[in-house]
Design a protein around this motif. Structure first.
Motif, PDB file in Angstrom:
ATOM      1  N   HIS B  24      -3.803 -14.708   3.957  1.00  0.00           N
ATOM      2  CA  HIS B  24      -5.047 -14.512   4.676  1.00  0.00           C
ATOM      3  C   HIS B  24      -5.339 -13.052   5.061  1.00  0.00           C
ATOM      4  O   HIS B  24      -6.491 -12.662   5.121  1.00  0.00           O
ATOM      5  N   PRO B  25      -4.300 -12.195   5.252  1.00  0.00           N
ATOM      6  CA  PRO B  25      -4.642 -10.802   5.599  1.00  0.00           C
ATOM      7  C   PRO B  25      -5.478 -10.120   4.533  1.00  0.00           C
ATOM      8  O   PRO B  25      -6.239  -9.209   4.827  1.00  0.00           O
ATOM      9  N   PHE B  26      -5.329 -10.583   3.290  1.00  0.00           N
ATOM     10  CA  PHE B  26      -6.073  -9.924   2.220  1.00  0.00           C
ATOM     11  C   PHE B  26      -7.572 -10.151   2.363  1.00  0.00           C
ATOM     12  O   PHE B  26      -8.384  -9.411   1.835  1.00  0.00           O
ATOM     13  N   TRP B 197       3.133  -6.341   3.924  1.00  0.00           N
ATOM     14  CA  TRP B 197       2.632  -5.369   2.955  1.00  0.00           C
ATOM     15  C   TRP B 197       1.159  -4.994   3.149  1.00  0.00           C
ATOM     16  O   TRP B 197       0.811  -3.808   3.090  1.00  0.00           O
ATOM     17  N   PRO B 198       0.263  -5.968   3.402  1.00  0.00           N
ATOM     18  CA  PRO B 198      -1.142  -5.566   3.566  1.00  0.00           C
ATOM     19  C   PRO B 198      -1.356  -4.629   4.750  1.00  0.00           C
ATOM     20  O   PRO B 198      -2.360  -3.931   4.808  1.00  0.00           O
ATOM     21  N   PHE B 199      -0.409  -4.619   5.673  1.00  0.00           N
ATOM     22  CA  PHE B 199      -0.579  -3.808   6.880  1.00  0.00           C
ATOM     23  C   PHE B 199       0.103  -2.455   6.766  1.00  0.00           C
ATOM     24  O   PHE B 199      -0.106  -1.577   7.576  1.00  0.00           O
ATOM     25  N   GLN B 206       1.160   2.566  -4.069  1.00  0.00           N
ATOM     26  CA  GLN B 206       2.073   1.475  -3.729  1.00  0.00           C
ATOM     27  C   GLN B 206       1.507   0.537  -2.674  1.00  0.00           C
ATOM     28  O   GLN B 206       2.119  -0.488  -2.383  1.00  0.00           O
ATOM     29  N   TYR B 207       0.405   0.882  -2.060  1.00  0.00           N
ATOM     30  CA  TYR B 207      -0.030   0.088  -0.921  1.00  0.00           C
ATOM     31  C   TYR B 207      -1.458  -0.398  -1.072  1.00  0.00           C
ATOM     32  O   TYR B 207      -2.249   0.181  -1.803  1.00  0.00           O
ATOM     33  N   TRP B 208      -1.724  -1.432  -0.346  1.00  0.00           N
ATOM     34  CA  TRP B 208      -3.002  -2.115  -0.474  1.00  0.00           C
ATOM     35  C   TRP B 208      -4.016  -1.512   0.475  1.00  0.00           C
ATOM     36  O   TRP B 208      -3.680  -1.139   1.596  1.00  0.00           O
ATOM     37  N   THR B 209      -5.239  -1.425  -0.003  1.00  0.00           N
ATOM     38  CA  THR B 209      -6.335  -1.060   0.894  1.00  0.00           C
ATOM     39  C   THR B 209      -7.403  -2.121   0.765  1.00  0.00           C
ATOM     40  O   THR B 209      -7.583  -2.688  -0.320  1.00  0.00           O
ATOM     41  N   PRO B 210      -8.103  -2.428   1.852  1.00  0.00           N
ATOM     42  CA  PRO B 210      -9.118  -3.479   1.794  1.00  0.00           C
ATOM     43  C   PRO B 210     -10.146  -3.184   0.713  1.00  0.00           C
ATOM     44  O   PRO B 210     -10.533  -2.038   0.500  1.00  0.00           O
ATOM     45  N   GLY B 211     -10.562  -4.233   0.041  1.00  0.00           N
ATOM     46  CA  GLY B 211     -11.596  -4.084  -0.966  1.00  0.00           C
ATOM     47  C   GLY B 211     -11.064  -3.813  -2.359  1.00  0.00           C
ATOM     48  O   GLY B 211     -11.832  -3.616  -3.281  1.00  0.00           O
ATOM     49  N   LEU B 212      -9.757  -3.811  -2.497  1.00  0.00           N
ATOM     50  CA  LEU B 212      -9.158  -3.530  -3.796  1.00  0.00           C
ATOM     51  C   LEU B 212      -9.300  -4.761  -4.697  1.00  0.00           C
ATOM     52  O   LEU B 212      -9.113  -5.879  -4.253  1.00  0.00           O
ATOM     53  N   THR B 217      -4.506  -4.830  -6.992  1.00  0.00           N
ATOM     54  CA  THR B 217      -3.616  -5.233  -5.909  1.00  0.00           C
ATOM     55  C   THR B 217      -2.264  -5.651  -6.471  1.00  0.00           C
ATOM     56  O   THR B 217      -1.212  -5.214  -5.999  1.00  0.00           O
ATOM     57  N   LEU B 218      -2.307  -6.472  -7.514  1.00  0.00           N
ATOM     58  CA  LEU B 218      -1.059  -6.938  -8.125  1.00  0.00           C
ATOM     59  C   LEU B 218      -0.271  -5.766  -8.690  1.00  0.00           C
ATOM     60  O   LEU B 218       0.946  -5.678  -8.529  1.00  0.00           O
ATOM     61  N   GLN B 219      -0.995  -4.855  -9.310  1.00  0.00           N
ATOM     62  CA  GLN B 219      -0.336  -3.696  -9.916  1.00  0.00           C
ATOM     63  C   GLN B 219       0.361  -2.850  -8.849  1.00  0.00           C
ATOM     64  O   GLN B 219       1.519  -2.469  -8.995  1.00  0.00           O
ATOM     65  N   ARG B 220      -0.347  -2.617  -7.768  1.00  0.00           N
ATOM     66  CA  ARG B 220       0.247  -1.805  -6.696  1.00  0.00           C
ATOM     67  C   ARG B 220       1.426  -2.525  -6.074  1.00  0.00           C
ATOM     68  O   ARG B 220       2.424  -1.917  -5.713  1.00  0.00           O
TER      69      ARG B 220
END
Lengths: 441, 279
Positions: B24-26, B197-199, B206-212, B217-220
């Motif tokens: 859900h954080p995604f 990880w999302p946080f 290497q890290y997720w940013t909103p809207g990716l 996302t999977l690649q990172r």
């Protein structure tokens, strides 16, 4: 069924199982031990006035601090430990101040301000240390630099001369000091071509010294969008020192060399090669088109695009996943400090060489912004982690001696994924396929 | 029949709840606002924990009521969970290499012999009880409970391969289970990373940013996983494989003996029809 199990109780199986298990455990333990042993080495270069001292320091630990390196090099040095922030280096090899008889920074009481500046070799560029010597951890293959002067180039100081770990350590495996005073007429003993391209012409040794030759300085693309990268590459000969200048910063480089850049705004990169005879320059302008709005969000962690200022590095020091240490079943790899290593090219648009605020940065564990500039990643697997990060970020193949380790790391990756991911999936998949086929009949 | 459906629904609900909790954080806007590591899920974790524990107990009560004989099984579950929690306690006192933990072997073997539902309870409750005795309670606990539950839940997936190798009671069975343990060593880490990880922030690649987009996302995440947790998790995989190879045969014998004693409706030979052994 139960009867069937009873028949499978022969006592031979039990020891066989234990032996096999023990064997596997031994192999695992053995592999872990092999990784840990072997002397590690770190290169040290100390520059003051006309003296260039190179030392190769061996140690058995995984990492030691920059202070330990100085201590074990056998060089004369004096230190002020009274500062609660960490050790301050007052004197090395007879140059500097003697604490406590004098103030540790007795030569920096106004202008000019001379002190021992502390540098780390990062790939082929020197970076001003953001950490004090007793707070910075070095590992095998690192190179430390100490320069008596006024700090970074734009303060009037100078970088350590270009050098490579291989030059300091691999060529002289025994930790014998090699004091090479620079002769006044400067026959280039410190040539920048440590890994000369096969076509390189021999260094000129006579006088008068001709100006250095820049044989090429090119970029794979000169127009990019914000967030994209361009690869600069160059080669030159006959130089005593080479620098890449952009955004008002000079960064020491070696030749042949390359650098991935990701400027936020249009930037002029100037390659400068110097020797006694003068200097040669070559310029490349990388034009940056404004990014599409969506991209701009994604590269939010990139430095703020101020056209002239040195881009600041995002200051994120994250203690990752920290479940408490008493929770081994969490997957989180322990307390890890994640830092944007400047070895990973995008999206840091410049060399994160933080400005030394006078000599204080030598002594103090600096504020978070400066820490961020340090790729000093504390982690459980420093070696493989660093290799992976460099490799995965698409860093151009470096000529550092840990190339072999990189191979080992990637080999390990293949083995681990093959053994623990591919093999079980195939095993389970074949079982399900067979069962499904049989059921359909 | 109603009981079975209800039972199925509750397990499905628990698993679904876990997946939602992880993912859900995604989608949540909170992800951008909350970046403090320790604060990740600080708001919703207690809620998740309460819900999960509630569901676990609901499952347990339903099982007890649904099958008269299985009161004994509940006792067995309690004993196994206690044993496993103790193993984890020992592991905390004398840490193994990397992410190694001895608890997974028993969860897998139990789930394999007693079926998915029992395995799920075994995994989730092991994490819960061991967190109590090792001081490991925190926002990560519900995620550990879900993930360890899934380890037990999925263990019966080994059965076709064991059947194919004609390996029941032999080395073939242990080898399949060991390989399965190796797989879960990596998977467990891969799933558990997602809770923070999302946080987390760090090198952009290497890290997720909103809207990716999903693909990136999977690649990172792949890059992040390889760079940070692969070797840690490999230790857990290797430990699982070694432990199952060593204790596999005798433990399976013991578990099966108890299954007979308690007249659990085991299947003569492998037959994947839903006769109670698995879902």
């Amino acid at each position: 069924m139960p009867v069937k199990y009873q028949t499978f109780l022969p006592t031979i199986r039990k020891p066989a199982g234990s032996v096999l298990g023990l064997l596997i455990l031994t192999v695992i333990l053995g592999a872990a031990l092999v990784r840990a042993e072997g002397p590690n080495r770190v290169g040290l270069i100390v520059v003051h006035n006309d003296q260039v001292i190179k030392k190769c320091v061996e140690f058995s630990e995984e990492t030691i601090t920059g202070y330990d390196v100085l201590e074990r090099s056998g060089l004369d040095f004096n230190v002020d430990l009274s500062n609660s922030m960490g050790a301050a280096i007052c004197r090395i090899d007879g140059q500097g101040c003697t604490y406590p008889a004098e103030d540790c920074f007795c030569r920096c009481q106004g202008s000019p301000c001379f002190f021992w500046s502390y540098w780390h070799l990062d790939g082929d560029a020197w970076r001003f240390s953001g950490l004090g010597t007793s707070n910075y951890e070095v590992g095998d293959g690192d190179v430390e630099g100490w320069v008596w002067g006024e700090g970074s180039p734009n303060r009037g100081g100078s970088l350590p001369p270009p050098v490579s770990f291989a030059e300091i350590c691999a060529l002289a495996p025994t930790p014998t000091p090699t004091n090479t005073p620079l002769p006044p007429t400067a026959t280039p003993t410190l040539t920048p071509t440590y890994t000369p391209a096969p076509t390189d012409t021999p260094q000129p040794t006579g006088t008068p010294v001709p100006t250095p030759q820049i044989s090429h300085f090119t970029a794979d693309r000169t127009t990019i969008s914000a967030g994209e990268t361009a690869l600069l590459s160059w080669n030159l000969s006959g130089a005593q020192a080479a620098y890449l200048r952009y955004n008002g910063v000079e960064e020491g480089v070696i030749a042949p060399g390359s650098k991935t850049v990701s400027p936020a705004t249009t930037t002029i990169y100037t390659l400068i090669a110097r020797n006694e005879g003068g200097e040669s320059r070559a310029e490349i302008t990388v034009i940056v088109n404004p990014a599409a709005p969506e991209q701009a969000v994604n590269v939010a962690a990139a430095p703020s695009p101020s056209p002239t200022a040195v881009p600041s590095v995002p200051a994120e020091v994250i203690a990752v996943p920290t479940a408490t240490p008493s929770i081994p079943a969490t997957s989180t790899p322990g307390p890890t400090v994640q830092l944007p290593a400047s070895a990973t090219p995008p999206p840091v648009a410049g060399p994160p060489s933080p400005e030394p605020a006078g000599p204080v940065t030598l002594t103090a564990p600096p504020p978070a912004t400066e820490v961020a500039a340090e790729p000093a990643v504390t982690q459980l697997q420093p070696l493989s982690r660093r290799e992976f990060q460099a490799g995965l970020a698409g860093e151009p193949a470096s000529d550092r001696p840990d190339r072999a380790r990189q191979l080992v790391a990637y080999g390990g990756l293949v083995i681990v994924l093959g053994l623990f991911l591919a093999a079980p999936v195939v095993l389970l998949g074949v079982g399900w396929l067979a069962w499904w086929l049989r059921r359909r009949q | 029949m109603t009981q079975r459906l209800l039972s199925l629904a509750i397990y499905g609900l628990s698993t679904g709840l876990g997946i939602i909790a992880f993912l859900h954080p995604f989608w949540s806007a909170i992800a951008t606002a909350t970046t403090q590591m320790g604060q990740a899920h600080a708001a919703d974790a207690p809620l998740m924990l309460t819900l999960l524990v509630g569901l676990c107990f609901a499952v347990l009560l339903l099982e007890v009521q649904g099958q008269v004989v299985s009161a004994k099984l509940v006792a067995l579950l309690g004993i196994l969970v206690a044993m496993n929690a103790l193993l984890r306690f020992v592991d905390v006192a004398i840490p193994g290499p990397g992410g190694y933990s001895p608890i997974f072997a028993l969860i897998i073997l139990t789930g394999y012999v007693y079926g998915s539902r029992f395995g799920f309870l075994m995994g989730a409750l092991t994490m819960f009880v061991s967190a109590l005795i090792t001081g490991g309670i925190g926002p990560w606990l519900p995620y550990q409970m879900f993930t360890a539950g899934w380890v037990g839940l999925s263990a019966p997936l080994c059965r076709p391969s064991v059947w194919l190798l004609q390996g029941e009671g032999r080395w073939g069975e242990v080898v399949v289970l060991a390989a399965f343990g190796g797989l879960w060593g990596l998977l467990y880490g891969g799933i558990m990373n997602i809770w923070f990880w999302p946080f987390a922030t760090g090198p952009v690649e290497q890290y997720w940013t909103p809207g990716l987009p999903v693909l990136e996302t999977l690649q990172r995440y792949a890059v992040f996983y390889l760079a940070t947790s692969l070797w840690w998790d490999a230790m857990r995989s290797a430990g699982n494989v070694a432990l199952i190879l060593v204790i596999g045969l005798p433990t399976l014998r013991a578990l099966r003996r108890f299954r007979q004693r308690f007249a659990f409706d085991y299947l003569p030979g492998y037959r994947p029809a839903p006769a109670g052994g698995r879902q």
